[in-house]
Structures are given as C-alpha cells and as structure tokens.
Design a protein around this motif. Sequence first.
Motif, PDB file in Angstrom:
ATOM      1  N   ASP A  98     -61.093  18.222  23.150  1.00  0.00           N
ATOM      2  CA  ASP A  98     -60.469  17.269  24.066  1.00  0.00           C
ATOM      3  C   ASP A  98     -59.673  16.219  23.276  1.00  0.00           C
ATOM      4  O   ASP A  98     -58.560  15.866  23.654  1.00  0.00           O
ATOM      5  CB  ASP A  98     -61.553  16.589  24.913  1.00  0.00           C
ATOM      6  CG  ASP A  98     -60.996  15.866  26.109  1.00  0.00           C
ATOM      7  OD1 ASP A  98     -60.176  16.470  26.831  1.00  0.00           O
ATOM      8  OD2 ASP A  98     -61.385  14.696  26.319  1.00  0.00           O
ATOM      9  N   PHE A  99     -60.232  15.735  22.193  1.00  0.00           N
ATOM     10  CA  PHE A  99     -59.558  14.765  21.324  1.00  0.00           C
ATOM     11  C   PHE A  99     -58.365  15.406  20.626  1.00  0.00           C
ATOM     12  O   PHE A  99     -57.269  14.860  20.604  1.00  0.00           O
ATOM     13  CB  PHE A  99     -60.556  14.222  20.296  1.00  0.00           C
ATOM     14  CG  PHE A  99     -59.953  13.419  19.179  1.00  0.00           C
ATOM     15  CD1 PHE A  99     -59.372  12.187  19.425  1.00  0.00           C
ATOM     16  CD2 PHE A  99     -59.983  13.890  17.882  1.00  0.00           C
ATOM     17  CE1 PHE A  99     -58.827  11.437  18.396  1.00  0.00           C
ATOM     18  CE2 PHE A  99     -59.445  13.152  16.844  1.00  0.00           C
ATOM     19  CZ  PHE A  99     -58.863  11.915  17.094  1.00  0.00           C
ATOM     20  N   LEU A 100     -58.572  16.606  20.081  1.00  0.00           N
ATOM     21  CA  LEU A 100     -57.534  17.259  19.282  1.00  0.00           C
ATOM     22  C   LEU A 100     -56.355  17.759  20.114  1.00  0.00           C
ATOM     23  O   LEU A 100     -55.213  17.697  19.663  1.00  0.00           O
ATOM     24  CB  LEU A 100     -58.131  18.432  18.500  1.00  0.00           C
ATOM     25  CG  LEU A 100     -59.142  18.080  17.409  1.00  0.00           C
ATOM     26  CD1 LEU A 100     -59.699  19.351  16.789  1.00  0.00           C
ATOM     27  CD2 LEU A 100     -58.540  17.173  16.364  1.00  0.00           C
ATOM     28  N   PHE A 101     -56.626  18.248  21.328  1.00  0.00           N
ATOM     29  CA  PHE A 101     -55.574  18.948  22.066  1.00  0.00           C
ATOM     30  C   PHE A 101     -55.232  18.374  23.440  1.00  0.00           C
ATOM     31  O   PHE A 101     -54.249  18.780  24.041  1.00  0.00           O
ATOM     32  CB  PHE A 101     -55.958  20.421  22.231  1.00  0.00           C
ATOM     33  CG  PHE A 101     -56.291  21.092  20.941  1.00  0.00           C
ATOM     34  CD1 PHE A 101     -55.313  21.343  19.993  1.00  0.00           C
ATOM     35  CD2 PHE A 101     -57.592  21.441  20.644  1.00  0.00           C
ATOM     36  CE1 PHE A 101     -55.612  21.946  18.790  1.00  0.00           C
ATOM     37  CE2 PHE A 101     -57.910  22.057  19.436  1.00  0.00           C
ATOM     38  CZ  PHE A 101     -56.913  22.301  18.510  1.00  0.00           C
ATOM     39  N   VAL A 102     -56.036  17.442  23.961  1.00  0.00           N
ATOM     40  CA  VAL A 102     -55.809  16.969  25.328  1.00  0.00           C
ATOM     41  C   VAL A 102     -55.502  15.468  25.403  1.00  0.00           C
ATOM     42  O   VAL A 102     -54.456  15.082  25.901  1.00  0.00           O
ATOM     43  CB  VAL A 102     -57.012  17.311  26.243  1.00  0.00           C
ATOM     44  CG1 VAL A 102     -56.772  16.828  27.655  1.00  0.00           C
ATOM     45  CG2 VAL A 102     -57.294  18.813  26.219  1.00  0.00           C
ATOM     46  N   LYS A 103     -56.410  14.620  24.897  1.00  0.00           N
ATOM     47  CA  LYS A 103     -56.265  13.173  25.101  1.00  0.00           C
ATOM     48  C   LYS A 103     -55.764  12.412  23.881  1.00  0.00           C
ATOM     49  O   LYS A 103     -55.067  11.425  24.020  1.00  0.00           O
ATOM     50  CB  LYS A 103     -57.599  12.575  25.548  1.00  0.00           C
ATOM     51  CG  LYS A 103     -57.971  12.975  26.951  1.00  0.00           C
ATOM     52  CD  LYS A 103     -59.182  12.243  27.418  1.00  0.00           C
ATOM     53  CE  LYS A 103     -59.529  12.678  28.828  1.00  0.00           C
ATOM     54  NZ  LYS A 103     -60.804  12.158  29.254  1.00  0.00           N
ATOM     55  N   GLY A 104     -56.188  12.789  22.704  1.00  0.00           N
ATOM     56  CA  GLY A 104     -55.751  12.088  21.505  1.00  0.00           C
ATOM     57  C   GLY A 104     -56.515  10.816  21.224  1.00  0.00           C
ATOM     58  O   GLY A 104     -57.642  10.630  21.671  1.00  0.00           O
ATOM     59  N   ASP A 105     -55.876   9.920  20.500  1.00  0.00           N
ATOM     60  CA  ASP A 105     -56.463   8.670  20.020  1.00  0.00           C
ATOM     61  C   ASP A 105     -56.953   7.813  21.181  1.00  0.00           C
ATOM     62  O   ASP A 105     -56.331   7.761  22.244  1.00  0.00           O
ATOM     63  CB  ASP A 105     -55.411   7.907  19.209  1.00  0.00           C
ATOM     64  CG  ASP A 105     -56.004   6.844  18.311  1.00  0.00           C
ATOM     65  OD1 ASP A 105     -56.669   5.926  18.838  1.00  0.00           O
ATOM     66  OD2 ASP A 105     -55.798   6.921  17.090  1.00  0.00           O
ATOM     67  N   ALA A 106     -58.061   7.120  20.968  1.00  0.00           N
ATOM     68  CA  ALA A 106     -58.631   6.256  22.002  1.00  0.00           C
ATOM     69  C   ALA A 106     -57.792   5.006  22.231  1.00  0.00           C
ATOM     70  O   ALA A 106     -57.889   4.373  23.271  1.00  0.00           O
ATOM     71  CB  ALA A 106     -60.057   5.859  21.615  1.00  0.00           C
ATOM     72  N   SER A 107     -56.959   4.646  21.276  1.00  0.00           N
ATOM     73  CA  SER A 107     -56.138   3.444  21.378  1.00  0.00           C
ATOM     74  C   SER A 107     -54.771   3.779  21.975  1.00  0.00           C
ATOM     75  O   SER A 107     -54.100   4.704  21.530  1.00  0.00           O
ATOM     76  CB  SER A 107     -55.945   2.831  19.992  1.00  0.00           C
ATOM     77  OG  SER A 107     -54.944   1.845  20.019  1.00  0.00           O
ATOM     78  N   LEU A 108     -54.350   3.000  22.950  1.00  0.00           N
ATOM     79  CA  LEU A 108     -53.037   3.214  23.554  1.00  0.00           C
ATOM     80  C   LEU A 108     -51.902   2.835  22.599  1.00  0.00           C
ATOM     81  O   LEU A 108     -50.754   3.184  22.844  1.00  0.00           O
ATOM     82  CB  LEU A 108     -52.918   2.425  24.861  1.00  0.00           C
ATOM     83  CG  LEU A 108     -53.708   3.003  26.025  1.00  0.00           C
ATOM     84  CD1 LEU A 108     -53.645   2.083  27.231  1.00  0.00           C
ATOM     85  CD2 LEU A 108     -53.222   4.391  26.385  1.00  0.00           C
ATOM     86  N   ILE A 109     -52.219   2.142  21.533  1.00  0.00           N
ATOM     87  CA  ILE A 109     -51.208   1.838  20.516  1.00  0.00           C
ATOM     88  C   ILE A 109     -50.794   3.117  19.792  1.00  0.00           C
ATOM     89  O   ILE A 109     -49.645   3.282  19.414  1.00  0.00           O
ATOM     90  CB  ILE A 109     -51.752   0.804  19.505  1.00  0.00           C
ATOM     91  CG1 ILE A 109     -51.957  -0.525  20.205  1.00  0.00           C
ATOM     92  CG2 ILE A 109     -50.815   0.657  18.310  1.00  0.00           C
ATOM     93  CD1 ILE A 109     -52.659  -1.565  19.359  1.00  0.00           C
ATOM     94  N   HIS A 110     -51.736   4.047  19.637  1.00  0.00           N
ATOM     95  CA  HIS A 110     -51.497   5.255  18.864  1.00  0.00           C
ATOM     96  C   HIS A 110     -51.411   6.529  19.697  1.00  0.00           C
ATOM     97  O   HIS A 110     -51.247   7.615  19.145  1.00  0.00           O
ATOM     98  CB  HIS A 110     -52.597   5.428  17.807  1.00  0.00           C
ATOM     99  CG  HIS A 110     -52.692   4.264  16.885  1.00  0.00           C
ATOM    100  ND1 HIS A 110     -51.762   4.005  15.921  1.00  0.00           N
ATOM    101  CD2 HIS A 110     -53.610   3.280  16.787  1.00  0.00           C
ATOM    102  CE1 HIS A 110     -52.088   2.909  15.269  1.00  0.00           C
ATOM    103  NE2 HIS A 110     -53.204   2.444  15.774  1.00  0.00           N
ATOM    104  N   SER A 111     -51.539   6.421  20.992  1.00  0.00           N
ATOM    105  CA  SER A 111     -51.545   7.622  21.823  1.00  0.00           C
ATOM    106  C   SER A 111     -51.242   7.271  23.276  1.00  0.00           C
ATOM    107  O   SER A 111     -51.558   6.179  23.743  1.00  0.00           O
ATOM    108  CB  SER A 111     -52.923   8.287  21.745  1.00  0.00           C
ATOM    109  OG  SER A 111     -53.035   9.337  22.654  1.00  0.00           O
TER     110      SER A 111
END
Length: 192
Positions: A98-111
């Motif tokens: 989910d992190f790698l392919f769907v949602k990404g970084d938890a911070s909206l600055i980076h994702s």
Amino acid sequence: YHAAKVMMPVYLLFTLLITYPVWIKKITILPIIIVGFVLPLLPLIPWLAQYPDTLTDQVRYTGLYDTKLSPLQGILTLLKWEIISSRLLIWLSYFDPDFLFVKGDASLIHSTQKVGIFLLPFIVLLPLGLFKMLKSDLKWFKIVIIVGFITAPFAAALVGNQYRISKSLLMLPFASLIATYGIQFIYDFKHQ
C-alpha cells in the motif's frame, strides 16, 4: 540527509564484508576503503569543535532517544526488546505494498497520497527482478543491490519514522536497479 549518518557506516561495514575476499588477498585495498570513508569526514572535526551541541541537537531533532540521558544510556535504551520490536515493525512497514504502490509518503509535503512511491509497473517488475537476481548466479553486485534495498529504511525505522520515503530515499536507486532486472526477465521470457 539525516539518514546518511546511520546508513553510511552501515554501508561501509557491508562494503568491508562483501570485499573481504579481495582485500584479504591484497591488503592495500583495505586502507583505501577506510580512507575513502574517513577523508570526507575530516571537516567535521573542526565543525564539532566549534559547535559541540551539533550531535545532541541531531539526536533531539530525530527523537532517537531522550537527550537528558548520556549517549551510552541513550543507545542502551534502543536495545530494549519493546524498542527493537517496534522499530522492526516500522522497518517492515516500508515494504507494505500500500505504501510502495498506492498511497506513498505519509506527509502531504512529499506525496499526494494518491500514488505510491513507485509507479504501478514496479508491482510486477520488483518481484520479477528479485526472482531473476536470485535465480541466476548471485554475484556480489546483485547482493549489494538486494541488501541495499532491504536496509534502506533502517535509519528511518531506527528513529521511528513510519511511511516516510523522504527519510528512506535510498530505496529508490536500489529498487530501480531491481526493476531493471525485472525488465530483463520479461525480455528474456519473450525471446526464448
């Protein structure tokens, strides 16, 4: 890049391990590796003499341990089972699909949190690349790539940062190299 303070010594140790058969035969290589690591660090000596609180400030900033403790006490707190197990779970979270392919970084600055760390084709290319690398002759450079990818989130996990690719950027080049092997796997499969 804060993770470099942790990862560069880790990669130095790994370099020494992987090159052991070479430098044990030709001992002059070992000092070259060590000097290549230490030489860029020499400017830190006058810097730390001028600004002795730098390391304490870094520990405080990253939240590695309570800075009221001595460095030895702080490091010893990291060796408690509950700390080790929680950091291990954080490290594993960096391989969450989910992190790698769907949602990404938890911070909206980076994702945007609408796309993962990697483009969707990586969901196929990474496993195929790992399969190809492990299936064929396991040369030292393939070991370096695999271990580099696996250890890349170590520094982020050590300080308790979960789902933060900005703290684990080292994953990107290693994953790209693994994906290249995945492309080669597909190419070889189509041309059999």
